[in-house]
Motif scaffolding. Structure first.
Motif, PDB file in Angstrom:
ATOM      1  N   SER A  38      -4.212   2.732 -16.690  1.00 34.11           N
ATOM      2  CA  SER A  38      -3.209   3.609 -16.109  1.00 34.11           C
ATOM      3  C   SER A  38      -3.584   4.013 -14.691  1.00 34.11           C
ATOM      4  O   SER A  38      -2.751   4.002 -13.779  1.00 34.11           O
ATOM      5  N   LEU A  39      -4.847   4.362 -14.472  1.00 34.98           N
ATOM      6  CA  LEU A  39      -5.289   4.718 -13.125  1.00 34.98           C
ATOM      7  C   LEU A  39      -5.251   3.516 -12.189  1.00 34.98           C
ATOM      8  O   LEU A  39      -5.038   3.663 -10.986  1.00 34.98           O
ATOM      9  N   ALA A  40      -5.421   2.325 -12.727  1.00 32.06           N
ATOM     10  CA  ALA A  40      -5.316   1.117 -11.909  1.00 32.06           C
ATOM     11  C   ALA A  40      -3.882   0.897 -11.430  1.00 32.06           C
ATOM     12  O   ALA A  40      -3.664   0.430 -10.314  1.00 32.06           O
ATOM     13  N   THR A  41      -2.889   1.235 -12.261  1.00 34.62           N
ATOM     14  CA  THR A  41      -1.501   1.104 -11.796  1.00 34.62           C
ATOM     15  C   THR A  41      -1.224   2.073 -10.657  1.00 34.62           C
ATOM     16  O   THR A  41      -0.423   1.784  -9.766  1.00 34.62           O
ATOM     17  N   TYR A  42      -1.891   3.224 -10.664  1.00 32.14           N
ATOM     18  CA  TYR A  42      -1.809   4.123  -9.513  1.00 32.14           C
ATOM     19  C   TYR A  42      -2.332   3.412  -8.271  1.00 32.14           C
ATOM     20  O   TYR A  42      -1.728   3.458  -7.208  1.00 32.14           O
ATOM     21  N   GLY A  43      -3.448   2.718  -8.411  1.00 37.80           N
ATOM     22  CA  GLY A  43      -4.031   2.015  -7.279  1.00 37.80           C
ATOM     23  C   GLY A  43      -3.186   0.860  -6.788  1.00 37.80           C
ATOM     24  O   GLY A  43      -3.216   0.517  -5.605  1.00 37.80           O
ATOM     25  N   VAL A  44      -2.411   0.245  -7.675  1.00 38.22           N
ATOM     26  CA  VAL A  44      -1.561  -0.876  -7.282  1.00 38.22           C
ATOM     27  C   VAL A  44      -0.599  -0.473  -6.169  1.00 38.22           C
ATOM     28  O   VAL A  44      -0.284  -1.263  -5.274  1.00 38.22           O
ATOM     29  N   GLY A  45      -0.120   0.776  -6.205  1.00 31.20           N
ATOM     30  CA  GLY A  45       0.767   1.243  -5.152  1.00 31.20           C
ATOM     31  C   GLY A  45       0.110   1.177  -3.790  1.00 31.20           C
ATOM     32  O   GLY A  45       0.761   0.864  -2.790  1.00 31.20           O
ATOM     33  N   TYR A  46      -1.184   1.447  -3.751  1.00 34.87           N
ATOM     34  CA  TYR A  46      -1.900   1.368  -2.491  1.00 34.87           C
ATOM     35  C   TYR A  46      -2.143  -0.069  -2.055  1.00 34.87           C
ATOM     36  O   TYR A  46      -2.247  -0.357  -0.863  1.00 34.87           O
ATOM     37  N   VAL A  47      -2.259  -0.981  -3.003  1.00 29.04           N
ATOM     38  CA  VAL A  47      -2.422  -2.387  -2.654  1.00 29.04           C
ATOM     39  C   VAL A  47      -1.203  -2.887  -1.889  1.00 29.04           C
ATOM     40  O   VAL A  47      -1.309  -3.703  -0.967  1.00 29.04           O
ATOM     41  N   ALA A  48      -0.016  -2.401  -2.260  1.00 35.07           N
ATOM     42  CA  ALA A  48       1.214  -2.815  -1.581  1.00 35.07           C
ATOM     43  C   ALA A  48       1.352  -2.185  -0.203  1.00 35.07           C
ATOM     44  O   ALA A  48       2.137  -2.657   0.618  1.00 35.07           O
ATOM     45  N   ARG A  49       0.603  -1.140   0.056  1.00 30.12           N
ATOM     46  CA  ARG A  49       0.783  -0.411   1.314  1.00 30.12           C
ATOM     47  C   ARG A  49       0.437  -1.230   2.553  1.00 30.12           C
ATOM     48  O   ARG A  49       1.180  -1.183   3.536  1.00 30.12           O
ATOM     49  N   PRO A  50      -0.646  -2.010   2.565  1.00 31.01           N
ATOM     50  CA  PRO A  50      -0.876  -2.824   3.764  1.00 31.01           C
ATOM     51  C   PRO A  50       0.254  -3.812   4.047  1.00 31.01           C
ATOM     52  O   PRO A  50       0.594  -4.067   5.206  1.00 31.01           O
ATOM     53  N   ILE A  51       0.852  -4.359   2.989  1.00 31.37           N
ATOM     54  CA  ILE A  51       1.979  -5.281   3.184  1.00 31.37           C
ATOM     55  C   ILE A  51       3.153  -4.521   3.800  1.00 31.37           C
ATOM     56  O   ILE A  51       3.770  -4.968   4.776  1.00 31.37           O
ATOM     57  N   GLY A  52       3.464  -3.361   3.228  1.00 33.84           N
ATOM     58  CA  GLY A  52       4.519  -2.542   3.798  1.00 33.84           C
ATOM     59  C   GLY A  52       4.212  -2.124   5.221  1.00 33.84           C
ATOM     60  O   GLY A  52       5.124  -2.014   6.051  1.00 33.84           O
ATOM     61  N   ALA A  53       2.933  -1.886   5.512  1.00 32.66           N
ATOM     62  CA  ALA A  53       2.550  -1.468   6.857  1.00 32.66           C
ATOM     63  C   ALA A  53       2.878  -2.538   7.893  1.00 32.66           C
ATOM     64  O   ALA A  53       3.344  -2.234   9.002  1.00 32.66           O
ATOM     65  N   PHE A  54       2.631  -3.808   7.567  1.00 34.79           N
ATOM     66  CA  PHE A  54       2.949  -4.891   8.500  1.00 34.79           C
ATOM     67  C   PHE A  54       4.454  -4.943   8.759  1.00 34.79           C
ATOM     68  O   PHE A  54       4.902  -5.038   9.909  1.00 34.79           O
ATOM     69  N   VAL A  55       5.236  -4.882   7.687  1.00 33.90           N
ATOM     70  CA  VAL A  55       6.692  -5.014   7.815  1.00 33.90           C
ATOM     71  C   VAL A  55       7.301  -3.776   8.465  1.00 33.90           C
ATOM     72  O   VAL A  55       8.061  -3.861   9.443  1.00 33.90           O
ATOM     73  N   LEU A  56       6.975  -2.608   7.934  1.00 30.79           N
ATOM     74  CA  LEU A  56       7.580  -1.374   8.422  1.00 30.79           C
ATOM     75  C   LEU A  56       7.013  -0.963   9.779  1.00 30.79           C
ATOM     76  O   LEU A  56       7.724  -0.368  10.600  1.00 30.79           O
ATOM     77  N   GLY A  57       5.732  -1.267  10.023  1.00 28.52           N
ATOM     78  CA  GLY A  57       5.165  -1.001  11.340  1.00 28.52           C
ATOM     79  C   GLY A  57       5.860  -1.811  12.424  1.00 28.52           C
ATOM     80  O   GLY A  57       6.184  -1.303  13.499  1.00 28.52           O
TER      81      GLY A  57
ATOM     82  N   ALA B 288       4.196  -4.006 -17.097  1.00 35.03           N
ATOM     83  CA  ALA B 288       4.556  -4.941 -16.024  1.00 35.03           C
ATOM     84  C   ALA B 288       5.635  -4.348 -15.121  1.00 35.03           C
ATOM     85  O   ALA B 288       5.543  -4.410 -13.885  1.00 35.03           O
ATOM     86  N   LEU B 289       6.667  -3.753 -15.714  1.00 39.14           N
ATOM     87  CA  LEU B 289       7.729  -3.135 -14.924  1.00 39.14           C
ATOM     88  C   LEU B 289       7.230  -1.895 -14.193  1.00 39.14           C
ATOM     89  O   LEU B 289       7.665  -1.590 -13.078  1.00 39.14           O
ATOM     90  N   LEU B 290       6.294  -1.186 -14.823  1.00 38.32           N
ATOM     91  CA  LEU B 290       5.687  -0.024 -14.182  1.00 38.32           C
ATOM     92  C   LEU B 290       4.962  -0.440 -12.901  1.00 38.32           C
ATOM     93  O   LEU B 290       5.088   0.210 -11.847  1.00 38.32           O
ATOM     94  N   VAL B 291       4.227  -1.534 -12.991  1.00 38.35           N
ATOM     95  CA  VAL B 291       3.511  -2.047 -11.823  1.00 38.35           C
ATOM     96  C   VAL B 291       4.497  -2.462 -10.727  1.00 38.35           C
ATOM     97  O   VAL B 291       4.279  -2.195  -9.537  1.00 38.35           O
ATOM     98  N   LEU B 292       5.600  -3.100 -11.100  1.00 43.21           N
ATOM     99  CA  LEU B 292       6.594  -3.521 -10.113  1.00 43.21           C
ATOM    100  C   LEU B 292       7.174  -2.323  -9.368  1.00 43.21           C
ATOM    101  O   LEU B 292       7.280  -2.334  -8.127  1.00 43.21           O
ATOM    102  N   CYS B 293       7.533  -1.287 -10.099  1.00 43.83           N
ATOM    103  CA  CYS B 293       8.064  -0.081  -9.453  1.00 43.83           C
ATOM    104  C   CYS B 293       7.020   0.550  -8.527  1.00 43.83           C
ATOM    105  O   CYS B 293       7.339   1.035  -7.435  1.00 43.83           O
ATOM    106  N   ARG B 294       5.776   0.531  -8.979  1.00 43.62           N
ATOM    107  CA  ARG B 294       4.707   1.111  -8.166  1.00 43.62           C
ATOM    108  C   ARG B 294       4.490   0.306  -6.881  1.00 43.62           C
ATOM    109  O   ARG B 294       4.187   0.872  -5.830  1.00 43.62           O
ATOM    110  N   LEU B 295       4.655  -1.008  -6.956  1.00 48.78           N
ATOM    111  CA  LEU B 295       4.535  -1.841  -5.763  1.00 48.78           C
ATOM    112  C   LEU B 295       5.597  -1.472  -4.730  1.00 48.78           C
ATOM    113  O   LEU B 295       5.317  -1.393  -3.529  1.00 48.78           O
ATOM    114  N   VAL B 296       6.818  -1.243  -5.191  1.00 46.97           N
ATOM    115  CA  VAL B 296       7.892  -0.853  -4.267  1.00 46.97           C
ATOM    116  C   VAL B 296       7.601   0.515  -3.666  1.00 46.97           C
ATOM    117  O   VAL B 296       7.796   0.745  -2.466  1.00 46.97           O
ATOM    118  N   GLN B 297       7.109   1.434  -4.480  1.00 49.29           N
ATOM    119  CA  GLN B 297       6.718   2.748  -3.971  1.00 49.29           C
ATOM    120  C   GLN B 297       5.665   2.621  -2.870  1.00 49.29           C
ATOM    121  O   GLN B 297       5.775   3.249  -1.810  1.00 49.29           O
TER     122      GLN B 297
END
Length: 464
Positions: free
Chosen positions: A62-81, A122-131
């Protein structure tokens, strides 16, 4: 403002208060979404989204799914930056808001593990990636917008409202859970009560859109005109890599909120650890710390306009790392009063030396043309590194192990020292004019003239 200083400040209509209000409310709303997930990941998700075999494995997952949101952040940073530096600060902030709001509502509608099996996590992780993707552009975009609207000599004060909004969002996230956790029967709370804060995020979309459409694009960005870079990301890496690395290392200070609100919650509440804090009691700990932080942040932001960005950041980093020992020890002995006191000191006061200042310091390290990209990428890479720390902490100090507070505290303190050293090596920026930011050869405004210009800005604000 003197002629020399005036020439180095962009001309245009400044909306300092409106930009600060937009950044504050937008950050509060987006981080409400982000942190209700963090709260649920610590308190609820191990029981409803994962197999019920080994509770320690469920906590780590469960705590790892929290971390998954941060894994997506560098990708979002490139696009949104890239979007923030080429299409404008305002446009990227509106997009971030919509992505975050819809993904959070989706979490509140997900079926559980008992209903659909492994599709649930799996769906929880997907939503967290978008977040994670969405939130990557929020702080860099909001900080840049506020900074570029702020008068010279008051950038630290105004930019600090970005993080005051973040703290307010965390207060709201915990405050929404408090009455539900306290008054609802456990079976009802675990079956549907936890969903209420997520579904309420539709308010994010409505309120956020109303507020953010009222703010003009910044004078500094507008002044760039046709000179905007085609690839701000490439230019940032080419010309500002050393400062980007510094921001990565300074952003490791995210270890303190990880300790305070994520691992600390699991350690205190999850039955496997045997501490036995009640959920509703523990939720008051970050709420009280954040209430104090909301009061402290503008004071520290204002202080950084007087003495510089680096001193409060360095002192705040080291002392917060030391206080992490005391906070975790208080949990280990089951002392709620001591845990609250340690939270107020570590999270509510000392950590804000860093937290209140980085929204001005980070964007000041880079020029207007690459500001959002450089800050977004480097800050989100740093926070992504710390994002897996809850799972790492749970792995190196699992339920049943000894000296958990000492093991996790030592890791947290070592990381804060790294952040402090990185800050020490960075250039001081508070007396650099806007158009001189990111230029190594630029000379700061002399201290006497700077204080005069700051006094003029304060006088204008008093008359407004």
């Amino acid at each position: 403002m003197s002629t020399s200083s005036h020439a180095n400040e962009p001309e245009g209509r400044r909306q300092s208060k409106k930009a600060a209000a937009s950044g504050w409310i937008g950050s509060a709303l987006e981080y409400y979404d982000f942190f209700i997930y963090a709260t649920a990941a610590s308190l609820i998700f191990p029981q409803i989204f994962f197999p019920k075999g080994d509770p320690a494995i469920a906590i780590i997952a469960s705590l790892a799914t929290y971390g998954v949101g941060y894994v997506a952040r560098p990708i979002g940073a490139f696009v949104l930056g890239h979007m923030g530096d080429t299409r404008g600060r305002k446009q990227v902030l509106v997009l971030c808001m919509f992505l975050m709001g819809f993904s959070t509502i989706a979490v509140g509608l997900l079926p559980t593990y008992d209903q659909i099996g492994l599709w649930a996590p799996a769906l929880l992780v997907l939503c967290r990636l978008v977040q994670g993707f969405a939130v990557a552009g929020e702080i860099s975009g909001a900080s840049s917008m506020i900074l570029e609207h702020a008068p010279f000599g008051r950038r630290g004060f105004f930019a600090s409202f970005t993080l005051q909004g973040v703290q307010a969002g965390q207060i709201l996230a915990a405050a929404v859970f408090l009455p539900l956790a306290h008054y609802m029967p456990t079976d009802q709370f675990n079956s549907w009560g936890w969903r209420v804060p997520f579904i309420l995020s539709f308010i994010v979309i409505i309120i956020g859109w109303i507020i953010r459409r009222e703010v003009d694009e910044t004078p500094a960005f507008t002044q760039e005109g046709a000179a905007k870079p085609r690839s701000p990301v490439t230019e940032a890496f080419k010309h500002h890599a050393p400062d980007m690395l510094r921001v990565v290392l300074m952003s490791l200070m995210n270890v303190i909120p990880v300790v305070a609100t994520i691992f600390g919650a699991a350690y205190a509440v999850q039955p496997a650890y045997g501490i036995g804090f009640h959920k509703d009691v523990y939720l008051w700990i970050p709420v009280l710390g954040n209430i104090l932080a909301v009061l402290v942040i503008p004071l520290v932001g204002n202080l950084s306009d007087k003495i510089g960005r680096r001193p409060p950041m360095i002192v705040g980093s080291v002392l917060a790392g030391l206080l992490a020992f005391g906070y975790l020890y208080a949990i280990s002995i089951g002392s709620v009063p001591l845990a609250i006191c340690m939270s107020l000191l570590m999270w509510g006061i000392v950590y804000q030396g860093y937290n209140a200042v980085f929204p001005s310091f980070y964007p000041e390290l880079f020029p207007t043309r690459t500001r959002v990209s450089a800050m977004a990428i480097s800050q989100n890479v740093g926070t992504a590194i710390t994002a897996m720390l809850p799972a790492v902490f749970a792995a190196v100090a699992p339920p049943g192990s000894t000296n958990i507070w000492l093991t996790v505290g030592a890791l947290a303190f070592g990381i804060t020292v790294i952040s402090a050293v990185a800050c020490y090596t960075a250039r001081e920026t508070y007396r650099l004019a806007m158009n001189d930011l990111g230029k190594p050869e630029a000379a700061p405004v002399p201290e006497g003239e700077y204080m005069r210009l700051r006094d003029e800005a304060l006088a204008q604000a008093a008359r407004a």
